[in-house]
Design a protein around this motif. Structure first.
Motif, PDB file in Angstrom:
ATOM      1  N   THR A 108       1.006  -1.292  -0.069  1.00  0.00           N
ATOM      2  CA  THR A 108       0.038  -0.021   0.086  1.00  0.00           C
ATOM      3  C   THR A 108       0.751   1.210   0.102  1.00  0.00           C
ATOM      4  OG1 THR A 108      -1.873  -1.198   1.050  1.00  0.00           O
ATOM      5  CG2 THR A 108      -1.861   1.315   1.200  1.00  0.00           C
ATOM      6  N   LEU A 126      -6.089   1.773  -5.468  1.00  0.00           N
ATOM      7  CA  LEU A 126      -6.199   0.197  -5.043  1.00  0.00           C
ATOM      8  C   LEU A 126      -5.326   0.409  -3.601  1.00  0.00           C
ATOM      9  CD1 LEU A 126      -4.914  -1.583  -8.237  1.00  0.00           C
ATOM     10  CD2 LEU A 126      -7.370  -1.067  -7.406  1.00  0.00           C
ATOM     11  N   ASP A 127      -5.551  -0.724  -2.827  1.00  0.00           N
ATOM     12  CA  ASP A 127      -4.647  -0.914  -1.637  1.00  0.00           C
ATOM     13  C   ASP A 127      -3.793  -2.352  -2.132  1.00  0.00           C
ATOM     14  OD1 ASP A 127      -6.289  -3.208  -1.339  1.00  0.00           O
ATOM     15  OD2 ASP A 127      -7.502  -2.198   0.353  1.00  0.00           O
ATOM     16  N   ILE A 129      -4.013  -5.436  -1.348  1.00  0.00           N
ATOM     17  CA  ILE A 129      -4.589  -6.507  -1.341  1.00  0.00           C
ATOM     18  C   ILE A 129      -5.277  -6.512  -2.902  1.00  0.00           C
ATOM     19  CG2 ILE A 129      -6.434  -8.148  -0.945  1.00  0.00           C
ATOM     20  CD1 ILE A 129      -5.501  -7.678   2.058  1.00  0.00           C
ATOM     21  N   THR A 130      -5.910  -5.353  -3.186  1.00  0.00           N
ATOM     22  CA  THR A 130      -6.581  -5.398  -4.656  1.00  0.00           C
ATOM     23  C   THR A 130      -5.436  -5.308  -5.813  1.00  0.00           C
ATOM     24  OG1 THR A 130      -6.969  -3.044  -4.229  1.00  0.00           O
ATOM     25  CG2 THR A 130      -8.733  -4.630  -4.072  1.00  0.00           C
ATOM     26  N   GLN A 145      -7.277  -5.349 -15.156  1.00  0.00           N
ATOM     27  CA  GLN A 145      -7.988  -4.965 -14.141  1.00  0.00           C
ATOM     28  C   GLN A 145      -9.511  -5.048 -14.590  1.00  0.00           C
ATOM     29  OE1 GLN A 145      -9.909  -2.217 -12.737  1.00  0.00           O
ATOM     30  NE2 GLN A 145     -10.697  -3.637 -11.008  1.00  0.00           N
ATOM     31  N   ALA A 182      -5.594 -13.521  -2.503  1.00  0.00           N
ATOM     32  CA  ALA A 182      -5.526 -12.567  -3.503  1.00  0.00           C
ATOM     33  C   ALA A 182      -4.489 -12.983  -4.496  1.00  0.00           C
ATOM     34  CB  ALA A 182      -5.290 -10.858  -2.978  1.00  0.00           C
TER      35      ALA A 182
ATOM     36  N   LEU B 156      -8.250   2.592   2.606  1.00  0.00           N
ATOM     37  CA  LEU B 156      -8.096   1.127   2.307  1.00  0.00           C
ATOM     38  C   LEU B 156      -9.479   0.536   2.747  1.00  0.00           C
ATOM     39  CD1 LEU B 156      -5.181   0.297   4.561  1.00  0.00           C
ATOM     40  CD2 LEU B 156      -5.085   1.005   2.420  1.00  0.00           C
ATOM     41  N   ASN B 158      -9.167  -2.919   2.903  1.00  0.00           N
ATOM     42  CA  ASN B 158      -8.800  -4.227   3.339  1.00  0.00           C
ATOM     43  C   ASN B 158      -7.968  -3.985   4.633  1.00  0.00           C
ATOM     44  OD1 ASN B 158      -9.897  -6.447   1.365  1.00  0.00           O
ATOM     45  ND2 ASN B 158      -8.589  -4.806  -0.041  1.00  0.00           N
ATOM     46  N   ILE B 198     -12.095 -10.347   0.752  1.00  0.00           N
ATOM     47  CA  ILE B 198     -11.267  -9.084   0.190  1.00  0.00           C
ATOM     48  C   ILE B 198     -12.242  -8.100  -0.415  1.00  0.00           C
ATOM     49  CG2 ILE B 198     -10.358  -8.652  -1.944  1.00  0.00           C
ATOM     50  CD1 ILE B 198      -8.734 -11.394  -1.917  1.00  0.00           C
TER      51      ILE B 198
END
Ligand code: SF4
Ligand code: SF4
Lengths: 305, 222
Positions: A108, A126-127, A129-130, A145, A182, B156, B158, B198
């Protein structure tokens, strides 16, 4: 093989992986990277090339990673979500793969208020994880994406960071499991000094099945002085430096040597913990400590043995 | 409500010094509750300006008028007689006010006296906290009714990130980590396990990033 990287092979072979960190310069001189790469080459399996670390503007991680490749050192290119949106990230991911970069660490990123441009816009489209999910889809489906097809997939080993010392503690292994879900192949942890907490974190990771699907490299770092130990304890977000480590550094005659000893002791302890697949040595602006740490720990790069 | 605070006097004066006849327009809704831009505050600013301008030898007048809401045409139109003959209108509403005044009274120059900060709740007396950034796609049912887009420093989906320690955000010990709050809130329902799903990526096209937005109520002719 997902990426064909040395790191992937070392981890797949079950060898104890060793990675280090190489911070790009605050300038355009490639020689800085060449010099650092030559210190680390032959000692480690791969090096993280940081991406505007702590929100300080530096040479980009992709260019520095390419220079490392040219020196015969395998890079792990870091990418944060702070400075670019999903369009720019996907462009960089394709470009990185085209340049021969085979490992990507998805973060991140520290908030921009920590760095030297606190007035900058934080993107965070995004973060971490994404971002991981996007890279996995780019590699494995392969698609962008948005769902559009990619004609030539970027073959990248996907990594992430994990911090056992952040709160809430019961969620930390769960959050790493989310990163596994992920799509990560490996992760590197926050610098470890508090071993009891790390052991508990690793137990939870084993229980959640994280270690079966993801290789965990324990983060370690040599302390240079008692002042640095105190600074890390009190001022760096997400760190946990026990008092006894600070005291030991304060009492040492040769602080640098003591710092390396502490680091070696941590390495020796984490090697015995179930699920630990390697170490990541963060000797920021002290790259020369890495060969010394490895020799005192009796460790060689997995690829070197 | 919309939370806005008055610009520093020094900054306001840089603009007002260039004009003779000034109308300060208060707004009696959000900014009145904020105690920053209502009728009382408009009169205070006008008094400050008059004093400064007398000392600095600047002629002309400083008058005030306050409307219920500067975000609606009918209220803004109602000050036509007050605006007449003025060189500058200084709006004390959120920054919607000066824009609408400029639109409805095209002959006069308009300046904001306020900085519009956020969509906020009154946390306690004289403390406002940001709760929403009007992202156009509210997802807070999944986060215990707490908004991570407005209240997490990195937006965020997540969290909590690795910088969350002791309940506060990595950016400051003064800022609560909203993901810690989300975790605790979900735990009160025994739902903290939901956070293993997620979240995101967010669709920003519904936010201001998708371009300026308009909203129409279906079945009504504008
Ligand atoms: S999710 Fe969007 S609409 Fe909902 S509270 Fe947050 S910013 Fe506002
Ligand atoms: S510490 Fe909490 S609020 Fe701050 S950026 Fe991380 S998740 Fe968001």
């Amino acid at each position: 093989m997902r990426s064909g990287s040395i790191l992937e092979k070392v981890l797949a072979d079950g060898k104890f992986a060793v990675t280090a960190e190489l911070g790009p310069p605050k300038g355009a001189d490639p020689q800085v990277i060449i010099d650092k790469a030559n210190i680390l080459k032959g000692h480690v399996d791969a090096v993280n090339i940081t991406d505007n670390q702590t929100a300080i503007a530096r040479m980009c991680s992709m260019a520095a990673a390419k220079i490392a490749i040219d020196q015969g050192l395998e890079p792990i290119m870091q990418m944060t979500c702070r400075d670019r949106n999903r369009l720019a990230m996907q462009a960089d991911i394709l470009g990185a793969a085209a340049l021969g970069i085979k490992n990507l660490l998805c973060l991140t990123g520290d908030h921009q208020s920590f760095g030297n441009h606190p007035e900058a816009l934080g993107v965070f489209d995004l973060d971490s994880i994404t971002l991981i999910k996007m890279v996995k889809d780019m590699r494995d489906v392969p698609q962008f994406q948005c769902g559009e097809e990619i004609t030539f997939a970027p073959k990248l080993l996907i990594g992430a960071a994990a911090n056992p010392y952040a709160d809430p503690f019961p969620f930390r292994a769960v959050r790493l499991a989310k990163k596994v879900e992920a799509g990560i192949d490996f992760c590197q942890t926050q610098i470890i000094y508090n071993l009891e907490k790390f052991e508990e974190f690793m137990r939870q990771c084993v229980e959640l099945g994280v270690t079966e699907r993801c290789k965990i490299l324990a983060g370690v770092a040599p302390l240079k002085s008692a002042g640095m130990a105190k600074y890390m304890k009190n001022r760096v977000a997400g760190m946990d430096v026990p008092d006894e480590v600070v005291e030991r550094m304060a009492a040492a005659e040769d602080a640098q040597s003591e710092g390396i000893d502490v680091c070696v002791e941590v390495i020796n302890r984490v090697r015995d913990i179930e699920g630990v697949a390697g170490v990541h040595i963060m000797a920021v602006e002290w790259e020369s400590a890495v060969p010394e740490i490895l020799s005192r720990a009796g460790l060689r790069a997995g690829s070197g043995s | 409500m919309i939370a806005a605070e008055r610009k520093p006097f020094e900054q306001i004066k840089l603009v007002t010094d260039q004009f003779e006849n000034i109308l300060v327009v208060g707004c009696n809704t959000c900014v009145a509750v904020c105690l920053t831009g209502g009728e009382k505050e408009a009169e205070q600013l006008a008094a400050e300006l008059r004093l400064q301008r007398r000392n600095d030898g600047i002629g002309g007048s400083v008058e005030t008028v306050t409307v219920l809401r500067q975000c609606e045409n009918e209220f803004v139109d109602s000050i036509a007689a007050d605006v007449e003959g003025k060189d500058l209108v200084l709006s004390m509403a959120c920054s919607i006010g000066p824009q609408l005044i400029a639109e409805r009274h095209p002959a006069v120059r308009v300046a904001p006296a306020m900085n519009t900060n956020m969509l906020a709740v009154v946390q306690k007396h004289h403390v406002w906290s940001e709760y929403c950034v009007a992202c156009g796609d509210c997802g807070i049912f999944n986060t215990g009714g707490i908004c991570p887009i407005a209240r997490c420093a990195k937006q965020l989906l997540n969290g909590p990130c690795g910088g969350s320690q002791g309940g506060h955000c990595e950016i400051s010990a003064e800022v609560p980590c909203v993901w810690q709050l989300i975790y605790e809130k979900l735990a009160t329902f025994g739902l903290e396990g939901n956070l293993s799903r997620i979240g995101g990526p967010k669709n920003w096209s519904k936010s201001n990033s998708g371009g300026p937005r308009t909203m129409k109520k279906e079945g009504f002719e504008p």
